[in-house]
Scaffold this motif. Sequence first.
Motif, PDB file in Angstrom:
ATOM      1  N   ILE A   1      -5.954  11.042  -1.075  1.00 21.84           N
ATOM      2  CA  ILE A   1      -5.282   9.746  -1.241  1.00 21.84           C
ATOM      3  C   ILE A   1      -4.307   9.524  -0.094  1.00 21.84           C
ATOM      4  CG2 ILE A   1      -3.648   8.486  -2.688  1.00 21.84           C
ATOM      5  CD1 ILE A   1      -4.923   9.921  -5.094  1.00 21.84           C
ATOM      6  N   LYS A   2      -3.585  10.591   0.244  1.00 17.55           N
ATOM      7  CA  LYS A   2      -2.561  10.480   1.280  1.00 17.55           C
ATOM      8  C   LYS A   2      -3.179  10.124   2.635  1.00 17.55           C
ATOM      9  CE  LYS A   2       1.592  13.019   2.385  1.00 17.55           C
ATOM     10  NZ  LYS A   2       2.422  14.115   1.991  1.00 17.55           N
TER      11      LYS A   2
ATOM     12  N   THR B   1      -4.882   6.562   2.751  1.00 17.84           N
ATOM     13  CA  THR B   1      -3.912   5.462   2.835  1.00 17.84           C
ATOM     14  C   THR B   1      -3.304   5.394   4.227  1.00 17.84           C
ATOM     15  OG1 THR B   1      -3.384   5.996   0.556  1.00 17.84           O
ATOM     16  CG2 THR B   1      -1.994   4.406   1.638  1.00 17.84           C
TER      17      THR B   1
ATOM     18  N   TYR C   1       0.838  -1.207   0.000  1.00 15.00           N
ATOM     19  CA  TYR C   1       0.000   0.000   0.000  1.00 15.00           C
ATOM     20  C   TYR C   1       0.869   1.253   0.000  1.00 15.00           C
ATOM     21  CZ  TYR C   1      -4.578  -2.173   0.656  1.00 15.00           C
ATOM     22  OH  TYR C   1      -5.743  -2.860   0.466  1.00 15.00           O
ATOM     23  N   GLU C   2       1.954   1.199   0.789  1.00 16.27           N
ATOM     24  CA  GLU C   2       2.803   2.391   0.855  1.00 16.27           C
ATOM     25  C   GLU C   2       3.469   2.672  -0.487  1.00 16.27           C
ATOM     26  OE1 GLU C   2       5.192   1.521   4.241  1.00 16.27           O
ATOM     27  OE2 GLU C   2       3.951   2.720   5.587  1.00 16.27           O
TER      28      GLU C   2
ATOM     29  N   CYS D   1       0.828   4.005  -2.831  1.00 16.76           N
ATOM     30  CA  CYS D   1       0.441   5.385  -2.501  1.00 16.76           C
ATOM     31  C   CYS D   1       1.475   6.354  -3.050  1.00 16.76           C
ATOM     32  CB  CYS D   1       0.309   5.541  -0.991  1.00 16.76           C
ATOM     33  SG  CYS D   1      -0.132   7.189  -0.477  1.00 16.76           S
TER      34      CYS D   1
END
Length: 558
Positions: free
Chosen positions: A508-509, A512, A132-133, A136
């Motif tokens: 988004i940031k 996440t 995920y990171e 992102c």
Amino acid sequence: MALHVPKAPGFAQMLKDGAKHYSGLEEAVFRNIQACKELAQTTRTAYGPNGMNKMVINHLEKLFVTSDAATILRELEVQHPAAKMIVMASHMQEQEVGDGTNFVLVFAGALLELAEELLRMGLSVSEVIEGYEMACKKALEILPDLVCTSAKNLHDLTEATAMIRTAVMSKQYGNEDFLADLIAHACVSIFPESGNFNVDNVRVCKILGSGLNASSVLHGMVFKKETEGDITSVKDAKLAVFSCPFDCMVTETKGTVLIKNAEELMSFSKGEEDLMEAQVKAIADAGANVVVTGGKVADMALHYANKYQLMVVRLNSKWDLRRLCKTVGAVALPRMTVPTPEEMGHCDSVCLSEVGDTQVVVFKHEKEDGAISTLVIRGSTDNLMDDIERAIDDGVNTFKVLVRDKRLCPGAGATEIELAKQIMSYGESCPGLEQYAIKKFAEAFEAVPRALAENSGVKGNELISKLYAVHHEGNKNMGFDIEGEGPAMKDMLEAGVLDPYLVKYWGIKLATNAAITVLRVDQIIMAKPAGGPKAPKQQGHWDKDGWDEEPDKFDAHH
């Protein structure tokens, strides 16, 4: 040693009685994900122009009918610790850019739902998080390439209206053109050349009655108050603003006056009257013709104010006083003193007018770069007007975000599908187990156009496959056409459905980050809620001294 009661073995030994603890995937992680999914499902149906309204009744029995995610969450008071994290993320979005709160919820909910699938497949939590990171980071790298246009000149009304329209549309579908025009007028009129824009300077005054289309914009301020004196309108007004009651000065110390006969009594009260008259006359002689006061107006003072043709307006809230001072350029005086010319404010007209059946005082300030503009909103019910106020709030915030960063992305799911497409192909190129998580991250973006479609009564899957097909041909501005029949598509740049770049970026940031935080939790340990004696109920106010003064009945908790 009396009877030794053995505790249950395991983790519970070292905690106090009544503590709960959940650990491991099954109990902790999936439970948290479940709670967040429920939350996202609640607000997902409120997403987009065709979103449903929620009826929320908060703990004070106030009714909210709204499709604004920020308001729904604020009034729901979510208790679950994991769901709370997502609520906090959307609050941060509200503070950062003022719009896109629902995007954060829908997206974070989708991320967690897909993470659950991965964990059930047997991936470890850390792999999911890592994926995920990476995804992102990649998404935020791709995002600037998706910018389709940027606002050129925010001082231009038509352009500002076009930018604000999208934000208003998701709250007030059908009235967006009228509202966007009003908001643009209000924003542009107070947007200084220097370029720093303050959201507080657009005020909203809600007045029951008539319809939305009777709303208007005024430069200056509007208060739902009546004037105190007889004079109801003043042109070219000079304002003296007092933050104290409009009354004669009372001495701080207590004195005793011995009065022997009737004449002395007469002259005593006469002296007071003369003093009051002298004060009011001095204010009038200084050139002021409107007095604004933050406290009560004494009858005696009012009488002399009428005599010297002073208009008296009383404002209860000190915020209003401050804003008024800012608008007219006055200084609020703490005592009844004669204002100097510098301390007096000036505005073109102050008048009492009637809107519907509500009396309002209007401080009009015609010069265009006025510090404050007010939107007078009309509507048939309070709930409707509250909702319109939220739409205005979003519109004004959009304007502010564009002042900070002029870039715009296509709306209506176009940006999301393009991101999903590119992150998908990025995931294909990654070795290792993270690729599954990266692909799921891409899939999570589909939740946004899917929510838009499902709220409009269109099959989500059909639309998403169509969107993918169009985007693979390289039309990256194509999004879901809400007004079309079935899963129709449209170029969003031409349709004018645009979202500010910063809204997407922060959305988004934050989503996440929230999702990752929830996934990182593997144990929940809840101590027993503190019991013990309750705090004593307060009888009477700590500030009351006499027995005859009514105690304020206030309980800390219901």
